[in-house]
Enzyme design. Structure first.
Site, PDB file in Angstrom:
ATOM      1  N   CYS A  18      -3.702  31.706  83.269  1.00 21.79           N
ATOM      2  CA  CYS A  18      -4.222  33.046  82.989  1.00 21.79           C
ATOM      3  C   CYS A  18      -3.221  33.868  82.179  1.00 21.79           C
ATOM      4  CB  CYS A  18      -4.482  33.793  84.298  1.00 21.79           C
ATOM      5  SG  CYS A  18      -5.811  33.132  85.296  1.00 21.79           S
TER       6      CYS A  18
ATOM      7  N   CYS B 153      -7.265  37.404  88.851  1.00 26.11           N
ATOM      8  CA  CYS B 153      -7.756  36.428  89.831  1.00 26.11           C
ATOM      9  C   CYS B 153      -6.802  36.374  91.031  1.00 26.11           C
ATOM     10  CB  CYS B 153      -7.899  35.048  89.185  1.00 26.11           C
ATOM     11  SG  CYS B 153      -6.338  34.173  88.984  1.00 26.11           S
TER      12      CYS B 153
ATOM     13  N   GLU C 147      -5.658  27.869  77.677  1.00 28.01           N
ATOM     14  CA  GLU C 147      -6.479  26.854  78.356  1.00 28.01           C
ATOM     15  C   GLU C 147      -6.074  25.449  77.934  1.00 28.01           C
ATOM     16  OE1 GLU C 147     -10.576  28.056  77.815  1.00 28.01           O
ATOM     17  OE2 GLU C 147     -10.285  29.757  79.183  1.00 28.01           O
TER      18      GLU C 147
ATOM     19  N   CYS D  29      -3.285  34.949  90.382  1.00 27.75           N
ATOM     20  CA  CYS D  29      -2.416  35.888  89.659  1.00 27.75           C
ATOM     21  C   CYS D  29      -1.933  37.002  90.577  1.00 27.75           C
ATOM     22  CB  CYS D  29      -3.150  36.474  88.455  1.00 27.75           C
ATOM     23  SG  CYS D  29      -3.286  35.303  87.096  1.00 27.75           S
TER      24      CYS D  29
ATOM     25  N   GLU E 171      -2.140  36.855  82.793  1.00 29.37           N
ATOM     26  CA  GLU E 171      -1.169  37.567  83.633  1.00 29.37           C
ATOM     27  C   GLU E 171       0.047  36.688  83.936  1.00 29.37           C
ATOM     28  OE1 GLU E 171      -4.396  37.335  83.989  1.00 29.37           O
ATOM     29  OE2 GLU E 171      -5.260  38.969  85.166  1.00 29.37           O
TER      30      GLU E 171
ATOM     31  N   ASN F 253      -4.282  34.278  77.859  1.00 29.03           N
ATOM     32  CA  ASN F 253      -4.610  33.052  78.585  1.00 29.03           C
ATOM     33  C   ASN F 253      -4.522  31.831  77.674  1.00 29.03           C
ATOM     34  OD1 ASN F 253      -6.970  34.297  77.475  1.00 29.03           O
ATOM     35  ND2 ASN F 253      -8.315  33.064  78.752  1.00 29.03           N
TER      36      ASN F 253
HETATM   37  N1  THU Z   1      -8.449  34.601  83.129  1.00 25.73           N
HETATM   38  C1  THU Z   1      -7.300  35.314  82.912  1.00 25.73           C
HETATM   39  O1  THU Z   1      -6.523  35.024  81.996  1.00 25.73           O
HETATM   40  N2  THU Z   1      -7.036  36.347  83.752  1.00 25.73           N
HETATM   41  C2  THU Z   1      -7.873  36.787  84.723  1.00 25.73           C
HETATM   42  O2  THU Z   1      -7.533  37.730  85.420  1.00 25.73           O
HETATM   43  C3  THU Z   1      -9.160  36.135  84.933  1.00 25.73           C
HETATM   44  C4  THU Z   1      -9.378  34.871  84.197  1.00 25.73           C
HETATM   45  C5  THU Z   1      -8.728  33.489  82.210  1.00 25.73           C
HETATM   46  C6  THU Z   1      -8.618  32.113  82.808  1.00 25.73           C
HETATM   47  C7  THU Z   1      -9.507  31.313  81.888  1.00 25.73           C
HETATM   48  O3  THU Z   1      -8.781  30.937  80.739  1.00 25.73           O
HETATM   49  C8  THU Z   1     -10.582  32.319  81.480  1.00 25.73           C
HETATM   50  O4  THU Z   1     -10.049  33.604  81.741  1.00 25.73           O
HETATM   51  C9  THU Z   1     -11.906  32.162  82.212  1.00 25.73           C
HETATM   52  O5  THU Z   1     -11.714  32.135  83.588  1.00 25.73           O
END
Ligand code: THU
Length: 160
Positions: A72, A112, A63, A115, A74, A61
């Site tokens: 994310c 999520c 940010e 994704c 994925e 991920n």
């Molecule tokens: N996140 C992911 O990378 N994948 C998921 O399936 C759930 C959430 C990340 C997004 C964000 O950077 C952090 O986790 C918190 O939500």
């Protein structure tokens, strides 16, 4: 008329229950998680993708100070794979996540909704189901046999 939707999934209590390739994917996703850029949530996620030619790619991920601009693990991984190997089928996707300071009791982290929608796009495009695994940092793993199992009534190009 009432109708039901049922999904089946597999549960692995720890990595000793996984096959060699599954363990490799878990290890690659964990290694990718180490490089996640998640200074705001401190929630690190790694993802690995197995292609039909046996190659494995991974991502994490990313940010952003402008929160919605991040992505994310994925989708970071999937979009890179699709951008570089548009005609190579995806066989398996493995996701592992948890807080930076994770705890024994942290559960497997499911993808999520956004994704799931993105993953469905490529599963539909390649006309072949993708095994999707999601795991805790303690190697507790859930496997579904197709992305669409996680997104009943999904929207795809057939509706356009
Ligand atoms: N996140 C992911 O990378 N994948 C998921 O399936 C759930 C959430 C990340 C997004 C964000 O950077 C952090 O986790 C918190 O939500």
């Amino acid at each position: 008329m009432k109708k039901d939707i049922q999904i089946s999934y597999e549960y692995f209590k720890n990595s000793s229950e996984l096959s060699d390739i599954e363990n490799t994917l878990l290890a690659r996703a964990k290694a990718a998680r180490e490089n996640a850029y998640a200074p705001y949530s401190q929630f690190l996620v790694g993802c690995s993708v197995l292609l039909e030619n046996g190659e494995i790619y991974s991502g994490n991920n990313q940010e952003n100070a402008a929160f919605p601009s991040g992505l994310c693990a994925e989708r970071t991984t999937l979009f890179w794979v699709a951008a570089n190997f548009p005609d190579v089928k995806i066989k398996k996707i493995f996701v592992v996540g948890g807080p930076k300071e994770f705890h024994e009791s942290n559960p497997p982290i499911p993808p999520c909704g956004a994704c799931r929608q993105s993953l469905i796009e490529y599963e539909t495009k390649q006309s072949e189901d993708i095994d999707l695994y999601f795991s805790s940092m303690n190697d507790e793993v859930v496997k579904v046999h197709a992305v669409k199992d996680l997104l009943p009534f999904y929207f795809d190009s057939t509706f356009l």
